[in-house]
Design a protein around this motif. Sequence first.
Motif, PDB file in Angstrom:
ATOM      1  N   ALA A   1      49.447  40.566  64.853  1.00  0.00           N
ATOM      2  CA  ALA A   1      48.999  39.965  63.597  1.00  0.00           C
ATOM      3  C   ALA A   1      48.361  40.989  62.668  1.00  0.00           C
ATOM      4  O   ALA A   1      48.232  40.746  61.471  1.00  0.00           O
ATOM      5  CB  ALA A   1      48.010  38.834  63.884  1.00  0.00           C
ATOM      6  N   GLY A   2      47.928  42.124  63.228  1.00  0.00           N
ATOM      7  CA  GLY A   2      47.234  43.122  62.412  1.00  0.00           C
ATOM      8  C   GLY A   2      45.737  42.901  62.375  1.00  0.00           C
ATOM      9  O   GLY A   2      45.040  43.443  61.528  1.00  0.00           O
ATOM     10  N   LEU A   3      45.230  42.101  63.304  1.00  0.00           N
ATOM     11  CA  LEU A   3      43.797  41.828  63.350  1.00  0.00           C
ATOM     12  C   LEU A   3      43.087  42.724  64.362  1.00  0.00           C
ATOM     13  O   LEU A   3      41.869  42.763  64.427  1.00  0.00           O
ATOM     14  CB  LEU A   3      43.558  40.356  63.721  1.00  0.00           C
ATOM     15  CG  LEU A   3      44.150  39.346  62.746  1.00  0.00           C
ATOM     16  CD1 LEU A   3      44.008  37.937  63.283  1.00  0.00           C
ATOM     17  CD2 LEU A   3      43.475  39.464  61.393  1.00  0.00           C
ATOM     18  N   GLU A   4      43.876  43.424  65.146  1.00  0.00           N
ATOM     19  CA  GLU A   4      43.331  44.339  66.151  1.00  0.00           C
ATOM     20  C   GLU A   4      44.131  45.623  65.997  1.00  0.00           C
ATOM     21  O   GLU A   4      45.339  45.573  65.766  1.00  0.00           O
ATOM     22  CB  GLU A   4      43.566  43.736  67.543  1.00  0.00           C
ATOM     23  CG  GLU A   4      42.541  44.057  68.578  1.00  0.00           C
ATOM     24  CD  GLU A   4      41.235  43.318  68.348  1.00  0.00           C
ATOM     25  OE1 GLU A   4      40.288  43.974  67.896  1.00  0.00           O
ATOM     26  OE2 GLU A   4      41.169  42.103  68.616  1.00  0.00           O
ATOM     27  N   TRP A   5      43.448  46.762  66.088  1.00  0.00           N
ATOM     28  CA  TRP A   5      44.140  48.025  65.875  1.00  0.00           C
ATOM     29  C   TRP A   5      44.169  48.830  67.155  1.00  0.00           C
ATOM     30  O   TRP A   5      43.162  49.429  67.526  1.00  0.00           O
ATOM     31  CB  TRP A   5      43.488  48.808  64.738  1.00  0.00           C
ATOM     32  CG  TRP A   5      43.571  48.061  63.451  1.00  0.00           C
ATOM     33  CD1 TRP A   5      42.571  47.352  62.856  1.00  0.00           C
ATOM     34  CD2 TRP A   5      44.720  47.894  62.615  1.00  0.00           C
ATOM     35  NE1 TRP A   5      43.028  46.761  61.699  1.00  0.00           N
ATOM     36  CE2 TRP A   5      44.336  47.077  61.527  1.00  0.00           C
ATOM     37  CE3 TRP A   5      46.036  48.359  62.679  1.00  0.00           C
ATOM     38  CZ2 TRP A   5      45.223  46.705  60.515  1.00  0.00           C
ATOM     39  CZ3 TRP A   5      46.903  47.995  61.658  1.00  0.00           C
ATOM     40  CH2 TRP A   5      46.506  47.179  60.600  1.00  0.00           C
ATOM     41  N   PRO A   6      45.307  48.842  67.852  1.00  0.00           N
ATOM     42  CA  PRO A   6      45.437  49.652  69.049  1.00  0.00           C
ATOM     43  C   PRO A   6      45.221  51.134  68.716  1.00  0.00           C
ATOM     44  O   PRO A   6      45.561  51.570  67.616  1.00  0.00           O
ATOM     45  CB  PRO A   6      46.873  49.406  69.504  1.00  0.00           C
ATOM     46  CG  PRO A   6      47.279  48.124  68.866  1.00  0.00           C
ATOM     47  CD  PRO A   6      46.528  48.079  67.575  1.00  0.00           C
ATOM     48  N   GLU A   7      44.635  51.878  69.673  1.00  0.00           N
ATOM     49  CA  GLU A   7      44.409  53.307  69.404  1.00  0.00           C
ATOM     50  C   GLU A   7      45.725  54.051  69.334  1.00  0.00           C
ATOM     51  O   GLU A   7      45.842  55.077  68.667  1.00  0.00           O
ATOM     52  CB  GLU A   7      43.586  53.965  70.519  1.00  0.00           C
ATOM     53  CG  GLU A   7      42.225  53.391  70.776  1.00  0.00           C
ATOM     54  CD  GLU A   7      42.295  52.308  71.827  1.00  0.00           C
ATOM     55  OE1 GLU A   7      41.799  51.217  71.521  1.00  0.00           O
ATOM     56  OE2 GLU A   7      42.835  52.543  72.917  1.00  0.00           O
TER      57      GLU A   7
END
Lengths: 362, 224
Positions: free
Chosen positions: A51-57
């Motif tokens: 969704a773009g609400l969490e940003w994986p490293e």
Amino acid sequence: MAAEMIVDVTKTFPGRLPIRAGFRYPVEASTVLILFGPSGSGKTTILRSVAGLEWPEEGSIQFASRTWLDTAADIRVAPQDRHIGYMAQDYALFPPYTVLGNIAYGLGELAAFDRKKRVEEMLELFQLRGFDRAKPGELSGGQQQRVALARAVAPRPQLLLLDEPLSALDAPTRLQLRGELRSLLKQLALPSIIVTHDWAEALTLGDVMAVMSEGNVLQVGTPQDVFNRPANADVARVVGVETVVQGKCVETREGLATVQVGAISLTAIASPGIDSDVFVCIRAEDVTLELAGSVETSARNHLMGTVQAITSLGALARITIECGFSLTAVITRSALSELGLVVGTAITARFKAGSVHLISRR
Amino acid sequence: MNWTAIWVTFKLASLTATALLLIGLPIAYWVSFSKWRWKFIVESVVALPLVLPPTVLGFYILVAIGPHSPVGQFYSDIVGHPLPFTFEGLLLASIFYSLPFAVQPFAAAFEQVDRKLIEASWTLGVSQVGTFFKLILPLSKAGILTGVVLSFAHTLGEFGVVLMVGGNIEGETRTVSIDIYDEVQALNYVGAAKTALLLLIVSYGVLLLVYAMNRKVWTAWPQK
């Protein structure tokens, strides 16, 4: 070229196991992917990353021909620009707005006339007529769920993301909405990803299923495949139900349903509103085994068969039995040696009618 | 009663509250939503007027806007007269002095907004600025009103900063609280009492409004 969803991400929360998820699957107009796993397995994090609400490293997310995330190329598409519909577990309806306002919230770019028309369509589709002036707090759980879903699909997203869409509902409502959600998703012809830990939901709603545990994707396949042929013991433990076969419900009498699986006839507890086409689900631990030619028991289902395979699960052993269909049982190692089971042993498998779960498939 | 002082005071308080609404909202938004690790430094600066003696704050502002400072020189080059001991200088000082009274309630209100609602708004394609105006502001109404009213009320009663930066110029920088002080100095207790009572009534009325607005029990009926 068939459209594809490709996810390959690493996300670490302080003090927790890193989530390293990778999977890909072809996306068609109404493909439903189930992210399945126990709580804490990382499935919600994956959904939020999509969704773009969490940003994986690290990692990348591609949907169809679009790249939403590619840390190597420093591409990070904002959630606003992904054209997705997202429904959080507790719906997150906007308290200051009415049902109407909630549904129209994401339609700011439409002209007033089109916006009104779209909202009308949604009210109709989600059976929310008469509630359009109500505030979210005045609605029942099922109605809130429908408003949240209507709000998410109103802007016609290209991908719908649902986080445990039915878990906030009470059991009878959940059962009813499970079927409704399935037909709705097919009607909308909208590819979706659904997070759930409920195997009945996975079977009812899913076309593809990714099993997650402790931050890893263990297996990707059709739900029936995953349940019947878990790739390894971890998957089997996570999914819990080992036997899933297609059957036909031929008769319902006195609360019992007779289900035909190939040539075999099984007895199950009839649940209201069950269709004739069903998935028959039997948990392996509900199946008991006896050597062939034993006495009558209270169990309604007894099937003659032969042992096909024996897999060790530590203190337990998984036995696959061919009895007209492939049935899986889990027994202790001591029972295994007492019965002297080897591949080819003739055996009777028994399970109660209550252990046969019927899931409508549409 | 010194109506000129009352007029100056209310003008000052209204303009300060308005300016703080415009300046305070972005600062509060940044304070609530920034993930910057050194954010607390800015938060502490904003809160400084809460603990600093007004004379100290006034002194530094006076020096900062005085004719020998770059800011003061720049101002007098453009406007033609220096900033200290004018209404504009006093307004500037008041804004600093009441900054925490606006920013803290604003930020507290923003922090109350459920992050899931904000995320839902983003996934519906609404930008961060759009989300602020469409969702965060309506959800923070009570806190914003509290901030505006508190900064208004706080400015009504300021004394030390006014004296340091504004001086005591009739019709320009003489506010009600200084007028009271002057009356007492002149042993005119009756005049002081009248003005003091007015200030007491206005301040109390303003606080009544704030606490009434923040009463959760009432929010049930005005919404319908």
